[in-house]
Every structure is written in structure tokens, then in C-alpha cells.
Write an enzyme that holds these catalytic residues in place. Structure first.
Site, PDB file in Angstrom:
ATOM      1  N   GLN A  11      11.631  21.967  28.638  1.00 22.39           N
ATOM      2  CA  GLN A  11      10.951  22.230  29.905  1.00 22.39           C
ATOM      3  C   GLN A  11      11.756  23.226  30.743  1.00 22.39           C
ATOM      4  O   GLN A  11      12.966  23.109  30.870  1.00 22.39           O
ATOM      5  CB  GLN A  11      10.774  20.912  30.659  1.00 22.39           C
ATOM      6  CG  GLN A  11       9.797  20.967  31.797  1.00 22.39           C
ATOM      7  CD  GLN A  11       9.387  19.582  32.251  1.00 22.39           C
ATOM      8  OE1 GLN A  11       9.553  18.608  31.531  1.00 22.39           O
ATOM      9  NE2 GLN A  11       8.833  19.489  33.450  1.00 22.39           N
ATOM     10  N   SER A  89      16.340  18.880  24.874  1.00 24.20           N
ATOM     11  CA  SER A  89      15.487  17.886  25.521  1.00 24.20           C
ATOM     12  C   SER A  89      14.146  17.789  24.791  1.00 24.20           C
ATOM     13  O   SER A  89      14.101  17.369  23.641  1.00 24.20           O
ATOM     14  CB  SER A  89      15.312  18.236  27.002  1.00 24.20           C
ATOM     15  OG  SER A  89      14.742  17.160  27.711  1.00 24.20           O
ATOM     16  N   LEU A  90      13.032  18.188  25.410  1.00 25.07           N
ATOM     17  CA  LEU A  90      11.729  18.160  24.743  1.00 25.07           C
ATOM     18  C   LEU A  90      11.774  18.862  23.389  1.00 25.07           C
ATOM     19  O   LEU A  90      11.125  18.446  22.429  1.00 25.07           O
ATOM     20  CB  LEU A  90      10.696  18.810  25.664  1.00 25.07           C
ATOM     21  CG  LEU A  90       9.246  19.011  25.228  1.00 25.07           C
ATOM     22  CD1 LEU A  90       9.034  20.268  24.403  1.00 25.07           C
ATOM     23  CD2 LEU A  90       8.677  17.798  24.513  1.00 25.07           C
ATOM     24  N   ARG A 114       5.709  10.547  26.542  1.00 22.37           N
ATOM     25  CA  ARG A 114       6.942  10.924  27.246  1.00 22.37           C
ATOM     26  C   ARG A 114       6.609  11.702  28.517  1.00 22.37           C
ATOM     27  O   ARG A 114       7.168  11.451  29.585  1.00 22.37           O
ATOM     28  CB  ARG A 114       7.816  11.766  26.309  1.00 22.37           C
ATOM     29  CG  ARG A 114       9.159  12.223  26.863  1.00 22.37           C
ATOM     30  CD  ARG A 114       9.829  13.104  25.826  1.00 22.37           C
ATOM     31  NE  ARG A 114      11.225  13.389  26.099  1.00 22.37           N
ATOM     32  CZ  ARG A 114      11.676  14.485  26.698  1.00 22.37           C
ATOM     33  NH1 ARG A 114      10.809  15.398  27.140  1.00 22.37           N
ATOM     34  NH2 ARG A 114      12.963  14.688  26.883  1.00 22.37           N
ATOM     35  N   HIS A 189      17.233  12.515  32.238  1.00 19.84           N
ATOM     36  CA  HIS A 189      18.514  12.381  31.528  1.00 19.84           C
ATOM     37  C   HIS A 189      19.574  11.695  32.394  1.00 19.84           C
ATOM     38  O   HIS A 189      20.722  12.132  32.468  1.00 19.84           O
ATOM     39  CB  HIS A 189      18.999  13.754  31.031  1.00 19.84           C
ATOM     40  CG  HIS A 189      18.053  14.384  30.063  1.00 19.84           C
ATOM     41  ND1 HIS A 189      17.857  13.886  28.793  1.00 19.84           N
ATOM     42  CD2 HIS A 189      17.219  15.451  30.192  1.00 19.84           C
ATOM     43  CE1 HIS A 189      16.945  14.634  28.181  1.00 19.84           C
ATOM     44  NE2 HIS A 189      16.538  15.583  29.004  1.00 19.84           N
ATOM     45  N   GLN A 238      17.712   9.403  24.376  1.00 17.95           N
ATOM     46  CA  GLN A 238      17.652  10.736  24.960  1.00 17.95           C
ATOM     47  C   GLN A 238      17.209  10.769  26.415  1.00 17.95           C
ATOM     48  O   GLN A 238      17.701  11.559  27.213  1.00 17.95           O
ATOM     49  CB  GLN A 238      16.732  11.626  24.114  1.00 17.95           C
ATOM     50  CG  GLN A 238      16.911  13.106  24.362  1.00 17.95           C
ATOM     51  CD  GLN A 238      15.607  13.868  24.253  1.00 17.95           C
ATOM     52  OE1 GLN A 238      14.640  13.569  24.937  1.00 17.95           O
ATOM     53  NE2 GLN A 238      15.584  14.857  23.388  1.00 17.95           N
TER      54      GLN A 238
END
Length: 296
Positions: A11, A89-90, A114, A189, A238
Site C-alpha cells: 500500500q 506488507s500487502l 485483510r 504493523h 504480519q
């Protein structure tokens, strides 16, 4: 053969208009139709929308996942294969799909859930810091409850996450060339995502993971793994733990990687890697023309 890693952005890398050049490609059309069946809306329509729906986490994450998966599959269709994969991340979901850990639709179902959970988060803040003293930052975070290092991107660029009061406190204490609050809905996070992570577990737990066909460097553990259960456990962690991208970057030359291809819109990850590992050859594939123009 040049040993190559494929990396996938998360993102923040999205751009209006991304994926428009893929609309008439048969492989892309198949993925886009499957995505619309799962999501209930068109990835390309949202990605081209002038209303900037793409900036909303609910839409950003599925759009990035779908478009990055298409670009990656087009590379594979042309005979390319990675020696190692990693995602920010993603982007880790795209990396796992690329390593054949799960099917495209399975990954999108996880990303959809998510995105729903993360878009509902509203009790936190994130801020990017650039040009700072790392020891000073770490000391300040250790002294500040409810603020953590969320994205350790490279030696000179990080993102902190936590309650608004805690993040603002760190921003005032640590001298940095730039400190920029991010336009996100929550403290991604960080431990503040624990409730969302617990809800996400109900979607993740029943999904069967296969052993990865190539090593994966995960956000929470930047060591190569192909173990199905190990990769699933890393994904469980994560949402609440930091993205250790600086360490992932440092691992690449140690693992014999000579070339890195960022698969997705923009050049965020190659920009970060360039500042950490100057010896690597860095390439970007974010359009159909770049897929077709890649030379071995």
C-alpha cells in the site's frame, strides 16, 4: 544465469490508471473476471476512477494484489522465473502466490478480508521519518509506550506506528530531516492491530498452504523459507509486527542475488533497496510494455 529476486510493493505504491494497459490481455481478463466475482466490483474501474476510491485501504489492497499477480503471471508466461521472492506488507501475499503457496483466488479472499479489517481500524496513527539518528529513534521508541517501529525500510527511512499521542511524541523528540504523518486509517504493523489480527485468523486458519516452489523472505522473519506451515505462521504475525525490509534487502546479496525486479506500479522498493545494497541490478515491471521489454 543471473540469480534474480522478484519483489512486490504494498500500500502506497498504487497510482490512478494502473493496469489499464492489461484490459485486453487474455490472461489478465481471466484474473480480472475472477477478482470481480470475489470482490463484487471491478479492479480496473476502481483503478481508473477519478474519485480516488483507490486511496481507500478497502480498495487499495485488492487492486494492488490483482494487478501485481497479473504482471507476475505475464512474466512467467514469457519464460521468466524468480530464484527468490519477497513482498512489502500487502506485497507478501503476491510473493506467496508467486511461490505457488496458494491459488490466485485464495490469496485474493485473504487480501479482501485483510483490507476490510484494516480499513475499519481507527484508533492509531503512522508517520514516516527520513534522515534521522537510528540510535536516538530506537531509544525514543523504547521510552514511549504505544509507539513502535512499523516499517524498517532502509537505513534512512522508517515508519513508526501507534496511538496518535505516542507517535506525535516520538516525532517531537527525534530530530529528522522529514517527519510526515501518513494518510492511513490505523496503526498498521503494531500491537494496536491485535483485534483485527485475531479476526483475520478465522479467515487464514482454514486455508491450506503448500510448500513454496522458491524461497520466500517474509516481513517478520527475513530468512529464506519454503516451509508451508512456517510461512503461514509468519503471515499470522504480519499484521501486528514490523516490516523488516532493510534486513530483507541486506539478505539479497548474501543469498547470491544479483538482480532485483520490482513487479508492480512505481519504484518504491527498488528505491529503498538502492540505498541499502548498491551492488544490485534493479529493474521495474509495472506495465505491459515493461513486461514485454524485459531482456534476459
Amino acid at each position: 544465469m543471473t540469480k534474480t529476486a522478484w519483489v512486490f510493493p504494498g500500500q502506497g505504491s498504487q497510482v490512478i490508471g494502473m493496469g489499464a494497459d492489461l484490459a485486453a490481455v487474455p490472461l489478465a481478463m481471466t484474473h480480472l473476471q475472477e477478482a470481480e466475482d470475489i470482490l463484487g466490483w471491478s479492479v480496473l474501474a476502481v483503478s481508473q476512477s477519478e474519485e480516488n476510491k483507490l486511496a481507500n485501504t478497502l480498495y487499495t489492497q485488492p487492486c494492488l494484489y490483482v494487478i501485481e499477480c497479473i504482471l507476475m503471471d505475464l512474466l512467467k508466461q514469457q519464460g521468466w522465473q524468480p530464484d527468490l521472492v519477497a513482498g512489502h506488507s500487502l506485497g507478501e501475499y503476491v510473493a506467496l502466490y508467486g511461490a505457488d503457496v496458494f491459488e490466485f483466488g485464495t490469496g485474493l479472499q485473504l487480501v479482501k478480508r485483510r483490507a476490510e479489517l484494516m480499513s475499519q481500524a481507527s484508533d492509531g496513527m503512522m508517520a514516516a521519518l527520513m534522515g534521522f539518528d537510528r540510535d536516538e529513534l530506537i531509544a525514543s521508541l523504547e521510552q514511549t509506550a504505544d509507539a513502535v517501529l512499523a516499517n524498517d525500510n532502509n537505513p534512512g527511512q522508517v515508519v513508526i506506528s501507534g496511538t496518535p499521542a505516542a507517535v506525535e511524541s516520538v516525532m517531537t523528540k527525534v530530530k529528522a530531516k522529514r517527519a510526515v504523518p501518513l494518510k492511513v486509517s490505523g496503526a498498521f504493523h503494531s500491537p494496536l492491530m491485535a483485534d483485527a489480527a485475531a479476526e483475520f485468523e478465522s479467515a487464514l486458519e482454514p486455508v491450506a498452504f503448500a510448500a513454496a516452489t522458491v524461497p520466500v523472505l517474509s516481513n517478520v522473519e527475513p530468512t529464506p523459507s519454503q516451509d508451508a506451515e512456517g510461512l503461514k505462521q509468519r503471515l499470522r504475525q504480519q499484521m501486528t509486527e514490523p516490516v523488516r525490509w532493510r534486513e530483507i534487502s541486506l539478505q539479497l546479496p548474501q543469498l547470491g542475488i544479483e538482480r532485483v525486479i520490482e513487479v508492480g506500479p512505481g519504484n518504491v522498493l527498488t528505491g529503498l533497496i538502492k540505498r541499502t545494497c548498491k551492488s544490485l541490478t534493479l529493474l521495474n515491471v509495472g506495465t505491459l510494455a515493461q513486461v514485454q521489454g524485459l531482456v534476459k
